[in-house]
Design a protein around this motif. Structure first.
Motif, PDB file in Angstrom:
ATOM      1  N   PHE B 206       0.489  -4.552  -4.393  1.00 20.61           N
ATOM      2  CA  PHE B 206       1.413  -3.427  -4.228  1.00 20.61           C
ATOM      3  C   PHE B 206       1.662  -3.153  -2.752  1.00 20.61           C
ATOM      4  O   PHE B 206       2.749  -2.754  -2.350  1.00 20.61           O
ATOM      5  N   ARG B 283      11.439 -10.396  -2.638  1.00 19.92           N
ATOM      6  CA  ARG B 283      12.270 -10.959  -3.707  1.00 19.92           C
ATOM      7  C   ARG B 283      11.428 -11.870  -4.586  1.00 19.92           C
ATOM      8  O   ARG B 283      11.490 -11.822  -5.802  1.00 19.92           O
ATOM      9  N   TRP B 284      10.607 -12.689  -3.934  1.00 18.02           N
ATOM     10  CA  TRP B 284       9.765 -13.613  -4.671  1.00 18.02           C
ATOM     11  C   TRP B 284       8.786 -12.860  -5.569  1.00 18.02           C
ATOM     12  O   TRP B 284       8.477 -13.260  -6.686  1.00 18.02           O
ATOM     13  N   MET B 285       8.309 -11.705  -5.052  1.00 17.20           N
ATOM     14  CA  MET B 285       7.386 -10.900  -5.838  1.00 17.20           C
ATOM     15  C   MET B 285       8.099 -10.056  -6.883  1.00 17.20           C
ATOM     16  O   MET B 285       7.450  -9.391  -7.689  1.00 17.20           O
ATOM     17  N   GLY B 286       9.427 -10.061  -6.850  1.00 14.66           N
ATOM     18  CA  GLY B 286      10.181  -9.269  -7.825  1.00 14.66           C
ATOM     19  C   GLY B 286      10.143  -7.785  -7.547  1.00 14.66           C
ATOM     20  O   GLY B 286      10.319  -6.979  -8.443  1.00 14.66           O
ATOM     21  N   MET B 287       9.881  -7.423  -6.274  1.00 19.70           N
ATOM     22  CA  MET B 287       9.715  -6.000  -5.976  1.00 19.70           C
ATOM     23  C   MET B 287      11.029  -5.324  -5.600  1.00 19.70           C
ATOM     24  O   MET B 287      11.179  -4.133  -5.785  1.00 19.70           O
ATOM     25  N   LYS B 288      11.970  -6.083  -4.991  1.00 20.60           N
ATOM     26  CA  LYS B 288      13.205  -5.387  -4.573  1.00 20.60           C
ATOM     27  C   LYS B 288      14.411  -6.022  -5.206  1.00 20.60           C
ATOM     28  O   LYS B 288      14.403  -7.185  -5.484  1.00 20.60           O
TER      29      LYS B 288
END
Lengths: 264, 288
Positions: B206, B283-288
């Motif tokens: 996080f 982006r890779w983590m899918g956070m934004k």
């Protein structure tokens, strides 16, 4: 649903929160036994402690008084005996659908190949095939909650705790998800303890509806819903049960309001 | 099945989108051009050159050399050794980058664990916060004399850069660790996670985007400290040292500005790279 075995047993459960040096009684003398394979809905005015009960069963909070056992154990000790589904979905945004589902398995140290097999089965069960590698932000609310359910089921818990799981979904999606949940329930034989404040939802889903009193919460009345599934929301019997539940709830709501208005 | 591929913008949308990015580029170039034009005009005024008929002010003209002179000095600093340290600009850049790198690594290693600790433990925060509040506003420049005396010319400048980078990383990591949605921790607990799992599998991931923001800001602040860090001397040169020497030892203001330009460019490049990494990662983590 053969069992008469009691899975969750709560006796004279109480919970007092201390906030800013003031003590708030959330629960007082709450009694309930939930049997294996049963679908029980907790219904009551807001702030009546429904969610607190779920959190105590989940081991996220401890009761300040009374006894509670989940399959004979204190909650929280048996880490895998319960799975919980949250209204806010509570998915890990950086994990894909598959990785979210595998979270509990990862912690248990299940080998990769087995984990993949299990998560694939769950993906099929909740109808998410093709979305395994999507991140939560790419999913609609209904799909997010499918992930939430699959993730809770991954540890193969006896008990599924659901805290207003469809509360933030639109009406159509909500009805669809209720049917889906009944299908999953039938397929997995779980015991479900379901918190809601929708009377319609409770009557549609539950074997038994537990109506709670206003704070401090205890059981006001337990209503058995003896209607065959799938239930027809427009049938006479459905409407009758619904009416009965609504009357009980209205009285409790009035009481809560009167209490709020009267000086302490 | 592919989801959320946004085909709704269509071709028209894409063309205007492209125009949008061209417009940004154009406006950016225009802003630079206007700045250079005004600068030229001001230099001309100080020098009494065309379009001004005579020197109109008593300030020495060499304080503000022409942009072309600075550009010439800029190129010259790469092709000729500077008279004070006998180093090419590339060596100065290398020295400064190395200093930034050491300062950054140290700051990262100290700030990340401290930030996580202070973000997750109320006690740690209560202990650390007063010190942070007290030391953070002190400009790194104030530490220069004692750092150089105590830590000498190798570690002294690194320590000053460290101070600049440290606080942005610390505060961002702390903020990130504090903002972890409690329901995520509840979810992890119901799935059997223990304290350790919660930390490695929930809190840490996080916090990563916040960490990246801290790094980006920290690198920018680090460059702001580089002149202070190097001004009284530094092992193996440095762009900051170059600037200081040109101004104070040589009154070669065109070269001084060229050195400043180098720092500006280095900062743009490094924070740009950090920003790019930040975006990619979230982006890779899918956070934004």
């Amino acid at each position: 649903m053969d069992g008469n075995e009691v899975v969750i047993s709560m006796k004279q459960l109480s919970k007092v929160f201390t906030k800013d040096r003031r003590q708030i009684k959330a629960l007082e003398g709450f009694d309930l036994d939930v049997k294996e394979g049963e679908f029980v809905c907790l219904l009551g005015p807001s702030g009546c402690g429904k969610t607190t009960i779920l959190r105590i069963v989940a081991g996220l909070e401890t009761a300040t008084g009374g006894d509670i056992t989940v399959r004979g154990n204190k909650p929280g000790v048996a880490g895998q005996a319960r799975g919980m589904v949250f209204q806010e979905f509570a998915l890990f945004p950086w994990r894909t659908v598959r990785k979210n589902i595998e979270f509990g398995l990862e912690i248990k140290g299940v080998p990769e190949a087995e984990m993949q097999k299990m998560s694939s089965q769950l993906v099929d069960l909740v109808g998410l095939k093709g979305f395994e590698n999507a991140h939560p932000k790419e999913l609609s609310g209904g799909m997010k909650q499918r992930v939430g359910i699959a993730r809770a089921l991954a540890n193969n818990p006896k008990v599924l705790l659901m805290d207003e799981p469809f509360g933030s979904l639109d009406a159509q999606t909500r009805n669809l998800m209720q049917k889906e949940l009944l299908r999953i329930w039938a397929a997995t034989n779980k015991t479900i303890l379901f918190v809601t404040h929708s009377v319609d939802e409770a009557v549609f889903l539950a074997d038994r509806i537990v109506i709670m009193t206003a704070r401090p919460g205890k059981v006001r009345e337990i209503i058995e819903v003896d209607l065959p599934r799938p239930r027809d929301r427009t049938s006479q019997e459905f409407i009758k049960v619904r009416g009965k539940v609504l009357t009980e709830l209205d009285e409790e709501f009035e009481k809560a309001r009167a209490k709020e208005l009267s000086p302490e | 099945m592919q989801i959320l591929r946004d085909d709704s913008i269509g071709i028209l949308g894409r063309v205007t989108g492209l125009l949008g990015s061209w417009r940004r580029l154009f406006l950016g170039a225009a802003s630079l051009a206007v700045f250079i034009a005004l600068w030229s005009l001001y230099s001309a005024w100080l020098h009494g050159d065309w379009p001004f008929a005579y020197r109109s002010w008593s300030q020495p003209a060499e304080y503000i050399p022409y942009p072309s002179e600075v550009l010439y000095a800029f190129v010259d600093s790469f092709t000729h050794r500077d008279p004070f340290t006998s180093l090419y600009m590339t060596s100065h850049i290398y020295a400064s980058l190395k200093r930034m790198f050491f300062g950054f690594v140290l700051a990262f290693l100290v700030a990340v664990p401290l930030g996580l600790l202070m973000g997750r433990s109320a006690n740690a925060e209560a202990i650390g916060k007063p010190l942070v509040e007290l030391f953070r506003p002190i400009p790194p420049l104030a530490w220069v004399p004692i750092f150089l005396i105590a830590l000498k010319l190798f570690w002294g400048p690194i320590a000053i850069v460290f101070l600049g980078i440290f606080f942005p990383i610390l505060l961002n990591v702390m903020f990130g660790a504090k903002s972890v949605d409690p329901v995520l921790i509840d979810a992890a607990r119901t799935l059997g996670a223990k304290r350790r799992d919660i930390f490695t599998k929930v809190v840490l991931p996080f916090t990563i985007p916040y960490m990246m923001t801290g790094i980006k800001v920290g690198i920018g602040v680090g460059w702001m400290c580089i002149v202070a860090a190097e001004m009284l001397g530094a092992v193996g040169g440095g762009v900051g040292l170059f600037i200081y020497n040109m101004a104070y030892q040589g009154t070669m203001y065109d070269r001084m500005y060229a050195g400043m330009l180098v720092i500006g460019l280095l900062s743009v490049l490094t924070t740009g790279a950090a920003g790019f990494l930040e975006q990619r990662l979230s982006r890779w983590m899918g956070m934004k």
